[in-house]
Design a protein around this motif. Sequence first.
Motif, PDB file in Angstrom:
ATOM      1  N   VAL A  82      -7.227  11.235  -1.398  1.00 31.04           N
ATOM      2  CA  VAL A  82      -7.014   9.872  -0.901  1.00 31.04           C
ATOM      3  C   VAL A  82      -6.588   8.995  -2.065  1.00 31.04           C
ATOM      4  O   VAL A  82      -7.051   9.171  -3.195  1.00 31.04           O
ATOM      5  CB  VAL A  82      -8.324   9.318  -0.286  1.00 31.04           C
ATOM      6  CG1 VAL A  82      -8.211   7.842   0.025  1.00 31.04           C
ATOM      7  CG2 VAL A  82      -8.696  10.115   0.951  1.00 31.04           C
ATOM      8  N   GLU A  83      -5.706   8.051  -1.795  1.00 27.28           N
ATOM      9  CA  GLU A  83      -5.321   7.053  -2.790  1.00 27.28           C
ATOM     10  C   GLU A  83      -5.750   5.686  -2.273  1.00 27.28           C
ATOM     11  O   GLU A  83      -5.587   5.383  -1.100  1.00 27.28           O
ATOM     12  CB  GLU A  83      -3.810   7.052  -2.999  1.00 27.28           C
ATOM     13  CG  GLU A  83      -3.273   8.342  -3.561  1.00 27.28           C
ATOM     14  CD  GLU A  83      -1.768   8.318  -3.699  1.00 27.28           C
ATOM     15  OE1 GLU A  83      -1.194   7.224  -3.892  1.00 27.28           O
ATOM     16  OE2 GLU A  83      -1.169   9.397  -3.601  1.00 27.28           O
ATOM     17  N   MET A  84      -6.274   4.870  -3.163  1.00 30.70           N
ATOM     18  CA  MET A  84      -6.525   3.470  -2.829  1.00 30.70           C
ATOM     19  C   MET A  84      -5.317   2.674  -3.284  1.00 30.70           C
ATOM     20  O   MET A  84      -4.653   3.037  -4.254  1.00 30.70           O
ATOM     21  CB  MET A  84      -7.800   2.980  -3.493  1.00 30.70           C
ATOM     22  CG  MET A  84      -9.048   3.581  -2.862  1.00 30.70           C
ATOM     23  SD  MET A  84     -10.586   2.999  -3.631  1.00 30.70           S
ATOM     24  CE  MET A  84     -10.523   1.244  -3.275  1.00 30.70           C
ATOM     25  N   THR A  85      -5.015   1.589  -2.573  1.00 25.45           N
ATOM     26  CA  THR A  85      -3.824   0.811  -2.888  1.00 25.45           C
ATOM     27  C   THR A  85      -4.192  -0.581  -3.383  1.00 25.45           C
ATOM     28  O   THR A  85      -5.102  -1.223  -2.875  1.00 25.45           O
ATOM     29  CB  THR A  85      -2.904   0.693  -1.657  1.00 25.45           C
ATOM     30  OG1 THR A  85      -3.616   0.096  -0.585  1.00 25.45           O
ATOM     31  CG2 THR A  85      -2.419   2.058  -1.217  1.00 25.45           C
ATOM     32  N   CYS A  86      -3.454  -1.025  -4.388  1.00 25.22           N
ATOM     33  CA  CYS A  86      -3.565  -2.364  -4.921  1.00 25.22           C
ATOM     34  C   CYS A  86      -2.653  -3.244  -4.073  1.00 25.22           C
ATOM     35  O   CYS A  86      -1.467  -2.948  -3.928  1.00 25.22           O
ATOM     36  CB  CYS A  86      -3.118  -2.359  -6.384  1.00 25.22           C
ATOM     37  SG  CYS A  86      -3.290  -3.932  -7.220  1.00 25.22           S
ATOM     38  N   MET A  87      -3.183  -4.295  -3.479  1.00 23.05           N
ATOM     39  CA  MET A  87      -2.394  -5.071  -2.520  1.00 23.05           C
ATOM     40  C   MET A  87      -2.893  -6.498  -2.423  1.00 23.05           C
ATOM     41  O   MET A  87      -3.998  -6.808  -2.851  1.00 23.05           O
ATOM     42  CB  MET A  87      -2.482  -4.418  -1.143  1.00 23.05           C
ATOM     43  CG  MET A  87      -3.921  -4.291  -0.639  1.00 23.05           C
ATOM     44  SD  MET A  87      -4.079  -3.444   0.930  1.00 23.05           S
ATOM     45  CE  MET A  87      -3.664  -4.759   2.034  1.00 23.05           C
ATOM     46  N   ASP A  88      -2.064  -7.354  -1.863  1.00 18.16           N
ATOM     47  CA  ASP A  88      -2.516  -8.701  -1.567  1.00 18.16           C
ATOM     48  C   ASP A  88      -3.608  -8.617  -0.517  1.00 18.16           C
ATOM     49  O   ASP A  88      -3.617  -7.706   0.314  1.00 18.16           O
ATOM     50  CB  ASP A  88      -1.369  -9.557  -1.035  1.00 18.16           C
ATOM     51  CG  ASP A  88      -0.328  -9.841  -2.108  1.00 18.16           C
ATOM     52  OD1 ASP A  88      -0.700  -9.886  -3.296  1.00 18.16           O
ATOM     53  OD2 ASP A  88       0.850 -10.004  -1.753  1.00 18.16           O
ATOM     54  N   LYS A  89      -4.540  -9.563  -0.547  1.00 23.28           N
ATOM     55  CA  LYS A  89      -5.626  -9.562   0.432  1.00 23.28           C
ATOM     56  C   LYS A  89      -5.041  -9.637   1.840  1.00 23.28           C
ATOM     57  O   LYS A  89      -4.179 -10.475   2.122  1.00 23.28           O
ATOM     58  CB  LYS A  89      -6.567 -10.738   0.182  1.00 23.28           C
ATOM     59  CG  LYS A  89      -7.803 -10.675   1.047  1.00 23.28           C
ATOM     60  CD  LYS A  89      -8.803 -11.728   0.659  1.00 23.28           C
ATOM     61  CE  LYS A  89     -10.017 -11.590   1.546  1.00 23.28           C
ATOM     62  NZ  LYS A  89     -11.051 -12.530   1.183  1.00 23.28           N
TER      63      LYS A  89
END
Length: 141
Positions: A82-89
């Motif tokens: 699994v990858e977590m993503t950096c994103m706008d809220k």
Amino acid sequence: MALRKGLAALAVVLVSAMPAATEIWTVHTTANNIQCTLGDDPEKTEIWCILMRISGPPALPKPADCTATWGHGYFITDRGPVEMTCMDKPVNEGWRGNSKFERDKVTDLGGVNCNATRATLTCENLDGHGFSLSRKSQTVF
């Protein structure tokens, strides 16, 4: 772990990585706190889920190069971690998607199985990697 930045970047990756015959649809939990975008083709399944509201710590530490919100986005394919993503809220403005996960029933998404309870969505791929997401707790395995 490759880090995808932002919703727009992930959407481009999802769409460009899928053959023209790929189906893309959206699904949410009954509480509408977890919303997933799914792509399914005979070769590969890709699922990106977003937690709209979280109150617990993220499943993994925030990477130094992530300058946006961390802990809301999770990406899984039929194989691999699994990858977590950096994103706008994320912002939930009544979005309901195309359908919803049935509660207490395993949903086979062609290489990834997901099970939604009242408070949690758990998805696992063919390699045994996955995530368990709820407002209070997020884990990656």
